[in-house]
Design a protein around this motif. Structure first.
Motif, PDB file in Angstrom:
ATOM      1  N   LEU A  28       0.847  -1.195   0.000  1.00  0.00           N
ATOM      2  CA  LEU A  28       0.000   0.000   0.000  1.00  0.00           C
ATOM      3  C   LEU A  28       0.881   1.243   0.000  1.00  0.00           C
ATOM      4  O   LEU A  28       1.796   1.357   0.814  1.00  0.00           O
ATOM      5  CB  LEU A  28      -0.883  -0.009   1.247  1.00  0.00           C
ATOM      6  N   PRO A  29       0.634   2.193  -0.911  1.00  0.00           N
ATOM      7  CA  PRO A  29       1.399   3.451  -0.865  1.00  0.00           C
ATOM      8  C   PRO A  29       1.333   4.057   0.530  1.00  0.00           C
ATOM      9  O   PRO A  29       0.275   4.082   1.162  1.00  0.00           O
ATOM     10  CB  PRO A  29       0.687   4.329  -1.896  1.00  0.00           C
ATOM     11  N   LYS A  30       2.474   4.563   1.008  1.00  0.00           N
ATOM     12  CA  LYS A  30       2.572   4.934   2.421  1.00  0.00           C
ATOM     13  C   LYS A  30       1.607   6.041   2.831  1.00  0.00           C
ATOM     14  O   LYS A  30       1.194   6.100   3.992  1.00  0.00           O
ATOM     15  CB  LYS A  30       4.006   5.323   2.771  1.00  0.00           C
ATOM     16  N   GLN A  31       1.217   6.915   1.897  1.00  0.00           N
ATOM     17  CA  GLN A  31       0.282   7.987   2.267  1.00  0.00           C
ATOM     18  C   GLN A  31      -1.101   7.448   2.629  1.00  0.00           C
ATOM     19  O   GLN A  31      -1.905   8.150   3.239  1.00  0.00           O
ATOM     20  CB  GLN A  31       0.161   9.024   1.141  1.00  0.00           C
ATOM     21  N   HIS A  43      -4.460  12.758   7.990  1.00  0.00           N
ATOM     22  CA  HIS A  43      -3.901  13.475   9.140  1.00  0.00           C
ATOM     23  C   HIS A  43      -3.223  14.766   8.673  1.00  0.00           C
ATOM     24  O   HIS A  43      -3.351  15.821   9.304  1.00  0.00           O
ATOM     25  CB  HIS A  43      -2.874  12.596   9.865  1.00  0.00           C
ATOM     26  N   THR A  44      -2.498  14.666   7.559  1.00  0.00           N
ATOM     27  CA  THR A  44      -1.798  15.836   7.032  1.00  0.00           C
ATOM     28  C   THR A  44      -2.775  16.932   6.630  1.00  0.00           C
ATOM     29  O   THR A  44      -2.600  18.108   6.987  1.00  0.00           O
ATOM     30  CB  THR A  44      -0.934  15.434   5.822  1.00  0.00           C
ATOM     31  N   PHE A  48      -3.500  21.051   8.052  1.00  0.00           N
ATOM     32  CA  PHE A  48      -3.548  22.266   7.237  1.00  0.00           C
ATOM     33  C   PHE A  48      -4.905  22.950   7.336  1.00  0.00           C
ATOM     34  O   PHE A  48      -4.984  24.180   7.350  1.00  0.00           O
ATOM     35  CB  PHE A  48      -3.179  21.946   5.787  1.00  0.00           C
ATOM     36  N   ARG A  49      -5.975  22.162   7.431  1.00  0.00           N
ATOM     37  CA  ARG A  49      -7.279  22.784   7.607  1.00  0.00           C
ATOM     38  C   ARG A  49      -7.392  23.409   8.992  1.00  0.00           C
ATOM     39  O   ARG A  49      -8.033  24.459   9.162  1.00  0.00           O
ATOM     40  CB  ARG A  49      -8.395  21.749   7.383  1.00  0.00           C
ATOM     41  N   ALA A  50      -6.738  22.812   9.995  1.00  0.00           N
ATOM     42  CA  ALA A  50      -6.746  23.397  11.339  1.00  0.00           C
ATOM     43  C   ALA A  50      -6.052  24.751  11.336  1.00  0.00           C
ATOM     44  O   ALA A  50      -6.401  25.636  12.126  1.00  0.00           O
ATOM     45  CB  ALA A  50      -6.067  22.457  12.331  1.00  0.00           C
ATOM     46  N   TYR A  51      -5.080  24.936  10.446  1.00  0.00           N
ATOM     47  CA  TYR A  51      -4.411  26.234  10.342  1.00  0.00           C
ATOM     48  C   TYR A  51      -5.385  27.300   9.862  1.00  0.00           C
ATOM     49  O   TYR A  51      -5.438  28.408  10.410  1.00  0.00           O
ATOM     50  CB  TYR A  51      -3.208  26.149   9.397  1.00  0.00           C
ATOM     51  N   ILE A 119       2.542  17.713  11.552  1.00  0.00           N
ATOM     52  CA  ILE A 119       2.949  19.095  11.343  1.00  0.00           C
ATOM     53  C   ILE A 119       2.065  20.003  12.189  1.00  0.00           C
ATOM     54  O   ILE A 119       0.833  19.939  12.119  1.00  0.00           O
ATOM     55  CB  ILE A 119       2.883  19.491   9.840  1.00  0.00           C
ATOM     56  N   ASP A 120       2.699  20.833  12.990  1.00  0.00           N
ATOM     57  CA  ASP A 120       1.985  21.744  13.876  1.00  0.00           C
ATOM     58  C   ASP A 120       1.411  22.903  13.060  1.00  0.00           C
ATOM     59  O   ASP A 120       2.147  23.563  12.314  1.00  0.00           O
ATOM     60  CB  ASP A 120       2.962  22.274  14.929  1.00  0.00           C
TER      61      ASP A 120
END
Length: 230
Positions: A28-31, A43-44, A48-51, A119-120
């Motif tokens: 399975l592709p890691k993403q 999760h990624t 970004f939407r939380a930003y 990523i924060d």
């Protein structure tokens, strides 16, 4: 201080997710590997939407993976708005395709690895703020280990304080990105910073985080489970 384009600029995020699963020992592709109940790429995008709720998110995927990604979004009830763009032969070409999908003539664009889910949002915000005034903002961290330079004649110690480990996100003015990516691909273009530097632009570094890992190996996956534990 007067900002170069005024206080408000449109912001874009290009999330590049073209990895396989070879070093993860996975078909399975890691993403798409699940961590704590969600595929890594989700999760990624959540970070970004939380930003910002107004950030325009562009996900760049291989054409062969788009239907599978859409099916994952349906099965997980994943509703974060984003557009899909077909990837290219290299990371350079994938970012180029993402840029070409943006119709605006000005703005700020950040590029991030899809498999850096820890990523924060505060680092994302710092990147946009610094890029607005400096033209670029490239996330990096100091080296923690000693390093040595190796050549055919032997090896020698180097001053680790003179080096930084480069991460993503990497954020730039859209016009600079567009200009830089008109150049032809070169093998040394391993990230956006190397492309912009070759085009003659100064690279401004900002502080990243050691938790901002790029998931490449099974060990990285275990750390991500810890960091992403709610």
């Amino acid at each position: 201080m007067t900002l170069p384009y005024g206080p408000i600029m449109k912001e874009f995020a290009i999330i590049v997710a073209g990895g396989s699963g070879s070093r993860m020992k996975s078909d399975l592709p890691k993403q798409f590997i699940e961590v704590n109940g969600l595929p890594i790429l989700m999760h990624t995008l959540r970070a970004f939407r939380a930003y910002s709720p107004s950030l325009q998110i562009i996900v760049v995927l291989p054409a062969s993976q788009m239907l599978y990604w859409k099916s994952l979004c349906l099965s997980h009830g994943f509703i974060i708005e984003h557009s899909l763009v077909e990837g290219g032969d290299t990371r350079f070409h994938s970012v180029q395709n993402g840029l070409n999908s943006i119709t605006d003539t000005a703005g700020l664009v950040t590029v991030h690895d899809g498999v850096r889910p820890v990523i924060d949002p505060q680092i994302i915000a710092l990147g946009f703020r610094e890029a607005l005034s400096q033209g670029s903002a490239v996330t990096s961290v100091p080296l923690k280990d000693s390093i040595r330079h190796v050549d055919p004649d032997g090896n020698q110690a180097l001053d680790r304080t003179a080096f930084r480990l480069v991460q993503t996100p990497q954020t730039f003015h859209l016009e600079r990105m567009r200009h830089a990516f008109t150049m032809g691909y070169q093998p040394q273009f391993t990230d956006c910073a190397s492309v912009l530097e070759q085009a003659g632009f100064t690279i401004h570094l900002i502080e990243g985080s050691y938790q901002n890992i790029k998931i490449t190996t099974p060990e990285d996956l275990e750390w991500a489970k810890v960091y992403l534990n709610p």
